[in-house]
Design a protein around this motif. Sequence first.
Motif, short mmCIF file in Angstrom:
data_model
loop_
_atom_site.label_atom_id
_atom_site.label_comp_id
_atom_site.label_asym_id
_atom_site.label_seq_id
_atom_site.Cartn_x
_atom_site.Cartn_y
_atom_site.Cartn_z
N SER A 180 43.05 43.73 42.07
CA SER A 180 44.22 42.89 41.84
C SER A 180 45.52 43.66 42.02
N ARG A 181 46.54 42.94 42.48
CA ARG A 181 47.89 43.49 42.65
C ARG A 181 48.90 42.46 42.15
N GLY A 182 49.99 42.97 41.54
CA GLY A 182 51.08 42.10 41.15
C GLY A 182 52.04 41.89 42.30
N PRO A 183 53.20 41.25 42.05
CA PRO A 183 54.17 40.99 43.12
C PRO A 183 54.56 42.27 43.85
N ALA A 231 40.26 34.60 38.79
CA ALA A 231 40.42 33.32 39.48
C ALA A 231 41.08 33.50 40.84
N ARG A 232 42.07 34.39 40.94
CA ARG A 232 42.73 34.64 42.23
C ARG A 232 41.74 35.24 43.23
N ALA A 233 40.88 36.13 42.73
CA ALA A 233 39.85 36.69 43.62
C ALA A 233 38.91 35.60 44.11
N SER A 235 44.86 39.37 45.54
CA SER A 235 43.65 40.20 45.59
C SER A 235 43.54 40.90 46.93
N VAL A 236 43.12 42.17 46.89
CA VAL A 236 42.71 42.89 48.10
C VAL A 236 41.25 43.26 47.91
N GLY A 250 42.17 45.87 51.39
CA GLY A 250 43.02 45.05 52.24
C GLY A 250 42.58 43.61 52.22
N PRO A 251 43.14 42.77 53.08
CA PRO A 251 42.72 41.37 53.14
C PRO A 251 41.26 41.26 53.57
#
Length: 416
Positions: free
Chosen positions: A35-38, A68-70, A15-16, A232-233
Amino acid sequence: MQNIGEVLDARAVTSVFQPLVDIASGGVLGYEALSRGPAAGPWESPAALFAGARAVGRANELDWICRARAYRSILAADADPDLTWFVNMEPAASRDDCPDDLAPLAAAAADRLRVVTEMTERAIADDPSGLLAATAACRSSGWGVALDDVGADPMSLALMPFVQPDVVKLDMGLLRAPGDPHTARVVAAVAAYAEASGAVVLAEGIETAEHLAVARAMGATVGQGWYFGRPGPLPAGARAGSRLPFLPAPKRDRRTPYQIIADRRPAHAATKAQLMPMSRHLEAFAADGREPCVLLACFQEARHFTPATARRFARIAGRAPLVAALGAGLDAEPAPGVRGAGLDDNDALRGEWNVLAVGPHRAAALVARDLGDTGPDPERRFEFALTHDRALVLEAARALLAWLSPARLPALLGQQ
């Protein structure tokens, strides 16, 4: 190179975050999770990621993974509890249970985070009761709801009051065409909704000072875009400048359209033949093309949804965001483009003939209750009420949507 199945199995999504800023003060209100993939692979972009997941029938699982990743990133940051987190969701994903390995993150987010769930307007036409169920479930957690990309499709204007979003996100294309008549129509409809409801208006895609000035003129009080920060982060020690407000949670009304409207408007008796011109007038109102319109109708039984009626409704459905017909014996699509729903023998709607039309600025409803006559069909009498009160029509129309595909609605709403 990983295939899409391997990406999903590994939960290889990151996630960014992009800031959401109070235009007046410049203070950060929250962040949107993207969301971003690899990295540097074929699945890095969210469009490619979701296209790949849809191709293997795992789009709903990916939706849960992204959320969930976020949540994991936000919870790990131990951020300011007054920050609001915008997280995208496809309502169809609520039809599937959260994967077991992600459930603890979802539960922790519901307990600890202040989230706005973003949904697009297309979802209400695809699955209206699913969208209402998903929004109600979000609000039961004390979360807010945002309607995304408003203005990208004119249909969203008619659908907006059904979602009752806490935040309306103006599509970035509006900022780049402020003089376009379409932009003016969208801005007027959003302003009317925001004024009536107290919802927040957020402008996306602000990249320049000129865009910011246009956003202000359009009534936006919150901004998002490269002008304020690129995705970004999460920044260390992120703090909220102020708290983004939520609307009071809408209450679900279990009454029928006739019960809702006749409770506040005088009812009179008339024959079916006398009411037919009023019914046709409301169909014409929905079909006149001046603004996108939602048309909802109850026919008691399938035999009253005649071939001629089916042709009229199919024509309207060709350019309307949502057209629905309900009656005993009607299937899921009684005419091309028309959503249908059958009614049980003991359903309260079996005794009603209703026609409700809702556009961005206009609304009207004819609601009628069968008085039980057994004579010739044109002479059957109904007790009816007619109203052009937009708020009242919307109240009845929102209640009626729950009948379109209600099997899982109570469970998703957490209601008995």
